[in-house]
Motif scaffolding. Structure first.
Motif, PDB file in Angstrom:
ATOM      1  N   CYS A  26      43.357  80.575 -11.675  1.00  0.00           N
ATOM      2  CA  CYS A  26      42.239  81.232 -12.334  1.00  0.00           C
ATOM      3  C   CYS A  26      42.662  82.646 -12.729  1.00  0.00           C
ATOM      4  CB  CYS A  26      41.035  81.275 -11.396  1.00  0.00           C
ATOM      5  SG  CYS A  26      39.597  82.066 -12.128  1.00  0.00           S
ATOM      6  N   PRO A  40      32.227  83.069 -12.844  1.00  0.00           N
ATOM      7  CA  PRO A  40      33.062  82.681 -13.994  1.00  0.00           C
ATOM      8  C   PRO A  40      34.487  82.367 -13.532  1.00  0.00           C
ATOM      9  CG  PRO A  40      31.845  84.727 -14.424  1.00  0.00           C
ATOM     10  CD  PRO A  40      31.704  84.442 -12.960  1.00  0.00           C
ATOM     11  N   HIS A  41      35.087  81.329 -14.119  1.00  0.00           N
ATOM     12  CA  HIS A  41      36.455  80.953 -13.747  1.00  0.00           C
ATOM     13  C   HIS A  41      37.225  80.517 -14.992  1.00  0.00           C
ATOM     14  CE1 HIS A  41      35.602  81.172  -9.514  1.00  0.00           C
ATOM     15  NE2 HIS A  41      34.675  80.231  -9.558  1.00  0.00           N
ATOM     16  N   MET A  78      41.999  79.383  -6.005  1.00  0.00           N
ATOM     17  CA  MET A  78      42.037  78.809  -7.349  1.00  0.00           C
ATOM     18  C   MET A  78      43.452  78.830  -7.930  1.00  0.00           C
ATOM     19  SD  MET A  78      38.372  79.776  -8.906  1.00  0.00           S
ATOM     20  CE  MET A  78      38.300  78.170  -9.681  1.00  0.00           C
ATOM     21  N   ALA A 117      40.215  84.877 -13.986  1.00  0.00           N
ATOM     22  CA  ALA A 117      39.011  85.707 -14.056  1.00  0.00           C
ATOM     23  C   ALA A 117      39.217  86.949 -13.183  1.00  0.00           C
ATOM     24  CB  ALA A 117      37.800  84.916 -13.593  1.00  0.00           C
ATOM     25  N   HIS A 126      40.025  86.079  -7.115  1.00  0.00           N
ATOM     26  CA  HIS A 126      39.905  84.700  -7.603  1.00  0.00           C
ATOM     27  C   HIS A 126      41.089  83.846  -7.169  1.00  0.00           C
ATOM     28  CE1 HIS A 126      36.328  84.599 -10.348  1.00  0.00           C
ATOM     29  NE2 HIS A 126      36.402  85.891 -10.058  1.00  0.00           N
TER      30      HIS A 126
END
Ligand SMILES: [Cu+2]
Length: 381
Positions: free
Chosen positions: A203, A159-160, A216, A205, A211
């Motif tokens: 990100c 999940p992001h 990200m 998450a 993350h």
């Protein structure tokens, strides 16, 4: 202190050969002899000699003599990575612009998350999570007052989200419960472009540190709308991407980042724009008569701060880029914690041509990859 010293020692041992089997074939070159053999570097080369028409050979002399040849050996396959650190300096992603019924502009960006192995130093592969296949993600650029729409697809394995530093509603915040999306899903973030400045996205998450560190993040610049800033319209115009006033400037996007290649919560490599020592090996060409503006973001995970130090020159600084007059004047070093960012402005107008260094003034970071050079030339051909 002792713990820090031990950690630094173990990281060095890794780079200097102790952990070569783990991280690949690369080592930081620790002696001038090895550097000479590898780069064909001659100790007697005068500093100014590298600033002529041929710039491929400019990779050695100045930084070698100044920093004792602590630099990666070999080259990274930028083509395989699918991104090039020199191109990333100016490769702004401006999206697609359409008109809204109320007369405003709607700017749409399309971003896809994907897993991708990237080479962050010669021979050192890192299993990254990326936005649009690159680290840092695309350098987004918009203008104050526009409506922004970011269509985000998650083609990755986890999940992001996209969490923007800006002004927006809770629903658009990209945190768990508000825009973190599962693999295979899509989400549309929408908000107004404000405030103007040098921002970032990343990100959000969980676990957050992992993350972010996996790659990200990206720079997110909102240019001021000159019509909204009549007292400083000239400054605003110079920041407005695509304007004739802006074209006078040599602008660059720089993201200070680092990589924990052994996943022990300590970074082995540091960089500006991902590739260790990329701008030391391929100096950034700058025309001395035109001013330089750097959009600088620090996203380094696991270390509390990072910094940018300019050699032989001083700059004005605009903290977070949200003002049109400098928040600091005439400094040659700026310190940033994670997610801190700002705009640097300077010129080499009065300088002689040559190679001018810039780097983190944590010496350890510089030696482990975060060091580069400006190649100041009379005119860019
Ligand atoms: Cu993520």
């Amino acid at each position: 202190m002792l713990r820090w010293a031990q950690a630094a020692l173990s990281r060095r041992s890794l780079l200097l050969g102790g952990g070569a089997a783990t991280i690949g074939a690369t080592a930081i070159c620790s002696t001038r002899t090895v550097a000479q053999e590898t780069h064909g570097y001659h100790a007697g080369t005068p500093k100014g000699a590298a600033s002529g028409p041929s710039h491929q050979s400019a990779s050695g002399p100045s930084h070698q003599s100044a920093h004792g040849a602590m630099i990666t050996v070999g080259s990274v396959d930028n083509e395989r990575n699918g991104f090039h650190p020199t191109k990333m300096l100016t490769d702004w992603y401006t999206g697609t612009v359409t008109d809204l019924p109320d007369g405003r502009k709607l700017r749409t960006f399309e971003i896809t998350a994907e897993d991708k192995e990237i080479e962050i130093a010669p021979g050192v592969m890192f299993p990254a999570w990326t936005y649009n296949g690159r680290v840092p993600g695309p350098a987004l650029r918009a203008t104050e007052g526009e409506r922004l729409r970011i269509v985000f697809r998650n083609n990755g394995s986890h999940p992001h989200s996209m969490h923007f530093h800006g002004i927006h509603s809770a629903r658009m915040d990209g945190v768990p419960g508000a825009g973190v999306i599962a693999p295979g899903d899509e989400f549309v973030y929408e908000f107004d472009a404000r405030p103007f400045g040098c921002h970032l996205y990343h990100c959000h998450a969980l676990p957050l540190a992992r993350h972010i560190h996996k790659g990200m993040y990206g720079i997110f610049v909102i240019d001021p709308d000159p019509a909204r800033h009549p007292d400083y319209a000239d400054v605003a115009k110079s920041r407005l991407y695509g304007s004739p006033e802006n074209a006078e400037w040599q602008e660059m996007a720089m993201v200070m980042n680092a990589f924990d290649t052994t996943f022990d919560g300590e970074n082995e490599f540091y960089a500006c724009n991902t590739i260790a020592h990329c701008y030391a090996k391929e100096p950034i060409r700058v025309e001395k008569g035109r001013p330089v503006r750097i959009y600088l973001v620090n996203i380094t995970e696991f270390d509390p701060i990072n910094s940018f130090h300019l050699h032989g020159n001083f700059f004005d600084y605009f903290d977070q880029g949200t003002t049109l007059t400098p928040t600091l004047r005439t400094v040659d070093l700026i310190m940033q914690c994670q997610a801190q960012r700002g705009i640097l402005e300077f010129t080499y107008k009065e300088h002689e041509a040559g190679l001018y260094m810039f780097h983190a003034h944590q010496s350890e970071f510089a030696e482990l990859g975060w060091m580069g050079m400006f190649d100041v030339v009379e005119t860019l051909s």
